[in-house]
Design a protein around this motif. Sequence first.
Motif, PDB file in Angstrom:
ATOM      1  N   ARG A  62      22.495  61.776  -5.677  1.00 26.69           N
ATOM      2  CA  ARG A  62      22.902  60.717  -6.581  1.00 26.69           C
ATOM      3  C   ARG A  62      21.688  59.907  -7.001  1.00 26.69           C
ATOM      4  NH1 ARG A  62      26.809  55.785  -4.751  1.00 26.69           N
ATOM      5  NH2 ARG A  62      24.882  55.154  -3.733  1.00 26.69           N
ATOM      6  N   LEU A  63      21.596  59.588  -8.295  1.00 24.53           N
ATOM      7  CA  LEU A  63      20.502  58.772  -8.785  1.00 24.53           C
ATOM      8  C   LEU A  63      20.630  57.357  -8.237  1.00 24.53           C
ATOM      9  CD1 LEU A  63      18.058  58.304 -10.667  1.00 24.53           C
ATOM     10  CD2 LEU A  63      19.702  57.779 -12.489  1.00 24.53           C
ATOM     11  N   LEU A  64      19.554  56.845  -7.681  1.00 27.61           N
ATOM     12  CA  LEU A  64      19.549  55.500  -7.125  1.00 27.61           C
ATOM     13  C   LEU A  64      19.137  54.508  -8.205  1.00 27.61           C
ATOM     14  CD1 LEU A  64      17.877  56.365  -3.718  1.00 27.61           C
ATOM     15  CD2 LEU A  64      20.287  55.949  -4.171  1.00 27.61           C
ATOM     16  N   LEU A  65      19.960  53.506  -8.411  1.00 26.46           N
ATOM     17  CA  LEU A  65      19.765  52.532  -9.475  1.00 26.46           C
ATOM     18  C   LEU A  65      19.051  51.295  -8.950  1.00 26.46           C
ATOM     19  CD1 LEU A  65      23.273  52.832 -11.159  1.00 26.46           C
ATOM     20  CD2 LEU A  65      21.144  53.982 -11.809  1.00 26.46           C
ATOM     21  N   PRO A  66      18.534  50.423  -9.838  1.00 25.80           N
ATOM     22  CA  PRO A  66      17.824  49.213  -9.399  1.00 25.80           C
ATOM     23  C   PRO A  66      18.656  48.355  -8.457  1.00 25.80           C
ATOM     24  CG  PRO A  66      17.565  49.523 -11.759  1.00 25.80           C
ATOM     25  CD  PRO A  66      18.559  50.548 -11.306  1.00 25.80           C
ATOM     26  N   LEU A  67      18.019  47.907  -7.375  1.00 27.47           N
ATOM     27  CA  LEU A  67      18.598  47.050  -6.343  1.00 27.47           C
ATOM     28  C   LEU A  67      19.624  47.770  -5.479  1.00 27.47           C
ATOM     29  CD1 LEU A  67      19.016  43.650  -8.260  1.00 27.47           C
ATOM     30  CD2 LEU A  67      17.034  44.548  -7.040  1.00 27.47           C
ATOM     31  N   CYS A  82      21.372  57.464   0.350  1.00 22.59           N
ATOM     32  CA  CYS A  82      22.093  56.342  -0.239  1.00 22.59           C
ATOM     33  C   CYS A  82      22.990  55.710   0.820  1.00 22.59           C
ATOM     34  CB  CYS A  82      22.905  56.800  -1.450  1.00 22.59           C
ATOM     35  SG  CYS A  82      24.255  57.931  -1.045  1.00 22.59           S
ATOM     36  N   SER A  83      23.545  54.564   0.498  1.00 27.51           N
ATOM     37  CA  SER A  83      24.378  53.851   1.468  1.00 27.51           C
ATOM     38  C   SER A  83      25.626  54.634   1.859  1.00 27.51           C
ATOM     39  CB  SER A  83      24.776  52.485   0.899  1.00 27.51           C
ATOM     40  OG  SER A  83      25.438  52.637  -0.357  1.00 27.51           O
ATOM     41  N   ASN A  84      26.140  55.482   0.937  1.00 29.68           N
ATOM     42  CA  ASN A  84      27.345  56.259   1.245  1.00 29.68           C
ATOM     43  C   ASN A  84      27.072  57.386   2.222  1.00 29.68           C
ATOM     44  OD1 ASN A  84      28.830  54.682  -0.534  1.00 29.68           O
ATOM     45  ND2 ASN A  84      28.494  56.055  -2.266  1.00 29.68           N
ATOM     46  N   CYS A  85      25.851  57.914   2.209  1.00 30.07           N
ATOM     47  CA  CYS A  85      25.531  59.071   3.049  1.00 30.07           C
ATOM     48  C   CYS A  85      24.893  58.698   4.380  1.00 30.07           C
ATOM     49  CB  CYS A  85      24.587  60.019   2.295  1.00 30.07           C
ATOM     50  SG  CYS A  85      25.318  60.785   0.827  1.00 30.07           S
ATOM     51  N   ASP A 100      15.925  49.962   2.977  1.00 28.91           N
ATOM     52  CA  ASP A 100      15.065  49.604   1.859  1.00 28.91           C
ATOM     53  C   ASP A 100      15.943  49.346   0.635  1.00 28.91           C
ATOM     54  OD1 ASP A 100      12.849  49.035   0.394  1.00 28.91           O
ATOM     55  OD2 ASP A 100      11.923  51.018   0.536  1.00 28.91           O
ATOM     56  N   VAL A 101      15.345  48.864  -0.419  1.00 29.67           N
ATOM     57  CA  VAL A 101      16.041  48.572  -1.669  1.00 29.67           C
ATOM     58  C   VAL A 101      15.200  49.102  -2.822  1.00 29.67           C
ATOM     59  CG1 VAL A 101      16.923  46.762  -3.191  1.00 29.67           C
ATOM     60  CG2 VAL A 101      17.167  46.525  -0.720  1.00 29.67           C
ATOM     61  N   PRO A 132      11.844  41.885  -1.894  1.00 27.72           N
ATOM     62  CA  PRO A 132      11.163  41.730  -0.600  1.00 27.72           C
ATOM     63  C   PRO A 132       9.673  41.499  -0.798  1.00 27.72           C
ATOM     64  CG  PRO A 132      12.629  43.634  -0.582  1.00 27.72           C
ATOM     65  CD  PRO A 132      12.545  43.182  -2.007  1.00 27.72           C
ATOM     66  N   CYS A 133       9.124  40.540  -0.061  1.00 27.69           N
ATOM     67  CA  CYS A 133       7.707  40.193  -0.181  1.00 27.69           C
ATOM     68  C   CYS A 133       6.944  40.500   1.099  1.00 27.69           C
ATOM     69  CB  CYS A 133       7.572  38.716  -0.537  1.00 27.69           C
ATOM     70  SG  CYS A 133       5.884  38.100  -0.642  1.00 27.69           S
ATOM     71  N   LEU A 134       7.349  39.892   2.204  1.00 27.33           N
ATOM     72  CA  LEU A 134       6.677  40.081   3.488  1.00 27.33           C
ATOM     73  C   LEU A 134       7.693  40.569   4.514  1.00 27.33           C
ATOM     74  CD1 LEU A 134       4.564  36.788   3.547  1.00 27.33           C
ATOM     75  CD2 LEU A 134       3.747  39.079   2.979  1.00 27.33           C
ATOM     76  N   GLY A 135       7.339  41.618   5.251  1.00 29.09           N
ATOM     77  CA  GLY A 135       8.253  42.184   6.245  1.00 29.09           C
ATOM     78  C   GLY A 135       7.612  42.270   7.613  1.00 29.09           C
ATOM     79  N   TRP A 136       8.434  42.181   8.643  1.00 27.90           N
ATOM     80  CA  TRP A 136       7.955  42.312  10.017  1.00 27.90           C
ATOM     81  C   TRP A 136       9.062  42.911  10.869  1.00 27.90           C
ATOM     82  CZ3 TRP A 136       9.782  37.948   7.816  1.00 27.90           C
ATOM     83  CH2 TRP A 136      10.803  37.276   8.469  1.00 27.90           C
ATOM     84  N   ARG A 137       8.677  43.446  12.009  1.00 29.30           N
ATOM     85  CA  ARG A 137       9.649  43.977  12.962  1.00 29.30           C
ATOM     86  C   ARG A 137       9.102  43.793  14.371  1.00 29.30           C
ATOM     87  NH1 ARG A 137       9.120  50.437  11.530  1.00 29.30           N
ATOM     88  NH2 ARG A 137       6.918  50.698  12.029  1.00 29.30           N
ATOM     89  N   PRO A 138       9.978  43.711  15.364  1.00 30.87           N
ATOM     90  CA  PRO A 138       9.525  43.469  16.739  1.00 30.87           C
ATOM     91  C   PRO A 138       8.619  44.588  17.222  1.00 30.87           C
ATOM     92  CG  PRO A 138      11.895  43.145  16.542  1.00 30.87           C
ATOM     93  CD  PRO A 138      11.451  43.773  15.265  1.00 30.87           C
TER      94      PRO A 138
END
Length: 267
Positions: A62-67, A82-85, A100-101, A132-138
């Motif tokens: 499926r083609l992924l659209l903006p956002l 995609c979110s469905n799969c 991700d987005v 999203p601008c700045l990301g972090w994870r533990p």
Amino acid sequence: MFALTPGRPLCVGTLTLLAVGASTILLWLRRWFESALRVGPRRFLFHFRWSQRLEFCSRCVRLLLPLDSLNRCGRCENFTLCSNCVSRACAAHDHDLFEDVIPLIVDQSVLTKARCTAEALSLAFKLFGPRPCLGWRPHIADIPASNYTWMSYSSAEDIALDLGCAMEALVQASPPLACRFVGLLCAVCVPWFITDFSCTLKGLPLVPMHRATSVEQLAHILVETQLQILVASWHLRQTVVLATTKASRTSLRHVIWIDDDSDAYAM
């Protein structure tokens, strides 16, 4: 294509295929229509006009659209779901998947109107606001990496302005002829970027230093620049204390501590 033989009725299988095809097309059009309403028709068309590469779900194609939200593999190249799969295919994939987005491509020509770096940065924050601008994870040893926690451009601007206003007030409270330099001694992390943004927006000269800066080097920097404010990692406090003691003269009045990770690879 289906060929209709004169005088013969359509079979049930053909009608079923036609119904499934029509429903698929209607669902596809509905997704495009909802996406266009969500981001605005002009921005939607601009996105696909300047998009260099279209992204598809690796399972349902499926083609992924903006956002649109999706999950990417941290190891396999171009593997996205995609979110469905995600719920059906996540267990079957061998590697960790990260949320991700699909970013919305916007017209960046407005940035050319900026007259200085601070103005360009402010325009960029407003242009990319919800992205999203700045990301972090533990960072926990021997435990698989988790998903990133993201800070939007709008949130980064708000925090940077708050910190910048606070540092500007501290600088203005100092003697009139004192230097306005702000020092930055920590790893490249989210607070590092926030401090950099703050100084840029408020016109405060920034002196960035590597986290491996020695006591002697920091003492020399304190003497030569006459820093008034130092933003430093909490685990480097011994280096800061020894350097201020060793410096022959210093104007350092305030230290803002960052509670970041002491591991050099915990970026």
